[in-house]
Design an enzyme around this catalytic site. Structure first.
Site, mmCIF file in Angstrom:
data_model
loop_
_atom_site.group_PDB
_atom_site.id
_atom_site.type_symbol
_atom_site.label_atom_id
_atom_site.label_comp_id
_atom_site.label_asym_id
_atom_site.label_seq_id
_atom_site.Cartn_x
_atom_site.Cartn_y
_atom_site.Cartn_z
ATOM 1 N N THR A 88 -0.989 10.124 -7.746
ATOM 2 C CA THR A 88 -2.276 9.469 -7.867
ATOM 3 C C THR A 88 -3.220 10.213 -6.924
ATOM 4 O O THR A 88 -2.783 10.968 -6.071
ATOM 5 C CB THR A 88 -2.100 8.005 -7.438
ATOM 6 O OG1 THR A 88 -1.071 7.420 -8.234
ATOM 7 C CG2 THR A 88 -3.361 7.194 -7.558
ATOM 8 N N SER A 107 0.041 -2.013 -11.495
ATOM 9 C CA SER A 107 -0.221 -0.847 -10.659
ATOM 10 C C SER A 107 -0.140 -1.222 -9.182
ATOM 11 O O SER A 107 -0.296 -2.379 -8.803
ATOM 12 C CB SER A 107 -1.619 -0.297 -10.967
ATOM 13 O OG SER A 107 -2.002 0.692 -10.030
#
Length: 570
Positions: free
Chosen positions: A379, A450
């Site tokens: 990420t 998430s």
């Protein structure tokens, strides 16, 4: 932060011409901290043209899709937290969705076993992380477009054009990117990645040479000219569907046309007079962060020395409880209408959880219940502050580093492998971290849970700390500890980012810690309390901005673990 004398301010501004002074970058008019210096500069250039923090964020995000392809993306998704100059906060959820043809058992064989295959590194992996079926419907372009339409000030085309220019003209390939280029050239089983870093003559781009991406430039041009429709409709969408049909993917044109980003009310918490704003579900970051801050507020931290045995034990026990709650309750709020968010983030709930902590020994994670395994490590996060008093914290991802590793050659970007963030096997939770709880099972059009935790901390109604990190399931804990370092231990943002971090996620029942940052005596004492310790090189890669309003200063910091990262200000 204490008041800074005028003479010190003058000295700081003598250092502004250097990009990073003593771990920090100082500015008064704007700041962007991201995983790539070129992308940060793109954001600053937008601020210099009169754009606001949203404008700079859109431009930075598109630039990262060109310069930081392992995580920067238009083929993935993420979350944005925005606070305007009046202190009003909101969020935009552009998390990927499961395709309409998805099902809870789509990654199981006829005997109910999770199937396996080879990932982009050539290693064995479960099928929910590999191949075209692992690709969720991308959300990045829709999210950035919504942010711009609602809160931007400059023309959309002006925000996308810098990324087109970089893709067309090229930028010098860095050492870290070159390492990936040579690895994929030699080892990747995926043809797209073998050719990804090659020049037009077929030679591999070398360190320092200009890496050009003409196909990506053409895709970005469609997005520049058509807005969101330039990705979800027209020639780009048609090429995406051709790729899916050729490679066994299940995303259809209907999936692309139906995709929408969503503006959501942020999760809000408080800690000793500071207000904390972060992402609501389908991110678990905001709920877990506020729950842990509530727990730590009950501890007498003035008597708990940073990095001490007592400190690490307390952190681990707080993390253990928040992650267990995360596994049991959280998922996409559009599909889980009765999640107890108010309960999980309440001070009373924290008091009950805190009273269960034994300050002398480790609790035991119940292996018959819950654990965590969400979000790939690659990420990326960036933070933005502008001269008008607005702030943006944005985290987005492809899941694994370089996502699925798959892409259409004519489009030039990588697709995510975010379907791996769903619980892959209903009802199956074990001590390794596999989870089978209901809230995050695969359903058509559902957004996968998430760990991304873009966060803005406010002081007296104004942005004070803008922070976030990559790091997969460690994200929540690295952000949590950084926020705690700044507002409880009075660390400046650069020290808070670089300070020792640990990670406990309920299951597996271990503490990961950054090696060399815990003393042998502390490790021995923790083991005597029945903690299992696992050393790692680093946790997270934080990008942060701290705002000293009394001196009209923005202080930016980029984690030293990010080789190409930089905070740029003016």
């Amino acid at each position: 932060m204490k008041h800074i004398p005028l003479c010190i301010i003058s000295l700081l501004f003598l250092l502004l011409q250097s990009n990073n002074a003593i771990g920090q970058t100082y500015a008064r008019n704007g700041m962007v901290a991201s995983s790539n210096k070129t992308a940060s500069q793109v954001g600053i250039d937008i601020l210099k043209k009169g754009g606001n923090a949203i404008d700079a964020s859109v431009a930075t995000a598109f630039a990262l899709a060109v310069t930081h392809p392992s995580a920067g993306n238009i083929g993935g998704g993420g979350f944005l937290v925005f606070m305007d100059s009046s202190g009003t906060a909101t969020t935009i959820d552009f998390r990927e969705k499961a395709p309409l043809k998805a099902s809870p058992t789509m990654f199981l064989d006829t005997e109910g076993t999770i199937t396996k295959g080879k990932n982009l590194h050539g290693r064995e992996a479960t099928s929910n992380h590999i191949g075209a079926k692992s690709i969720g419907v991308p959300g990045t372009v829709a999210g950035l477009y919504m942010a711009h339409q609602k809160y931007g000030s400059l023309a959309w085309a002006d925000l996308v054009q810098p990324s087109i220019d970089i893709a067309n003209n090229g930028f010098p390939l860095s050492w870290s990117a070159f390492n990936w280029a040579t690895y994929f050239d030699a080892n990747s089983p995926i043809t797209f990645l073998k050719d990804y870093f090659r020049k037009e003559d077929g030679a591999l781009t070398q360190i320092g040479e200009l890496w050009k991406q003409p196909a990506l430039a053409r895709t970005l041009t469609e997005i520049r000219d058509q807005g969101q429709d330039g990705f979800y409709k027209g020639v780009v969408a048609e090429e995406i569907i051709r790729f899916m049909e050729k490679n066994g993917g299940i995303i259809t044109m209907e999936d692309l046309e139906r995709y929408t980003a969503v503006e959501r009310k942020p999760i809000k918490g408080t800690f000793h007079g500071y207000d904390i704003y972060s992402m609501p579900p389908p991110s678990s970051g905001g709920v877990a962060l506020v729950e842990m801050m509530n727990l730590m507020e009950l501890a007498d931290l003035e008597s708990v020395a940073f990095n001490s045995t007592e400190y690490v034990h307390l952190l681990a026990e707080v993390m253990r409880r928040a992650y267990a709650d995360r596994a049991e309750y959280l998922g996409d709020s559009d599909f889980n209408l009765e999640m107890p968010l108010n309960q999980l983030t309440s001070k009373a709930f924290a008091k009950n959880r805190f009273d269960q902590i034994d300050r002398t020994k480790a609790s035991v994670s119940d292996s018959t219940k819950f654990g965590q395994l969400y979000d790939g490590k690659n990420t990326t996060h960036f933070s933005v502050a502008d001269a008008f008093g607005n702030a943006v914290s944005l985290t987005y991802t492809l899941e694994s580093s370089y996502g699925s590793g798959m892409g259409a050659k004519k489009l030039g970007f990588l697709f995510n492998n975010e379907m791996g963030d769903f619980n892959p096997k209903p009802g199956d939770t074990d001590t390794s971290g596999l989870i089978g709880t209901d809230p995050n099972l695969i359903q058509p059009e559902k957004r996968m849970l998430s760990s991304m935790t873009p966060t803005i901390v406010a002081k007296d109604g104004k942005p004070y700390l803008i922070i976030g990190s990559p790091g997969g399931r460690t994200i929540i804990n690295t952000v949590f500890q950084t926020v705690l370092n700044v507002i409880a231990y009075d660390m400046p943002v650069d020290q808070a980012i670089e300070a020792m971090k640990i990670h406990h996620q309920w299951l597996p029942d271990v503490i990961k810690y950054e090696r060399h940052l815990l003393s042998p005596d502390t490790r021995k004492a923790l083991e005597a309390m029945n903690h299992i310790l696992v050393p790692v090189n680093s946790l997270g890669s934080l990008m942060g901005i701290q705002i000293d309003s009394s001196n009209n200063l923005m202080i930016g910091a980029s984690d030293s673990s990010s080789p190409d990262g930089a905070a740029v200000g003016y």
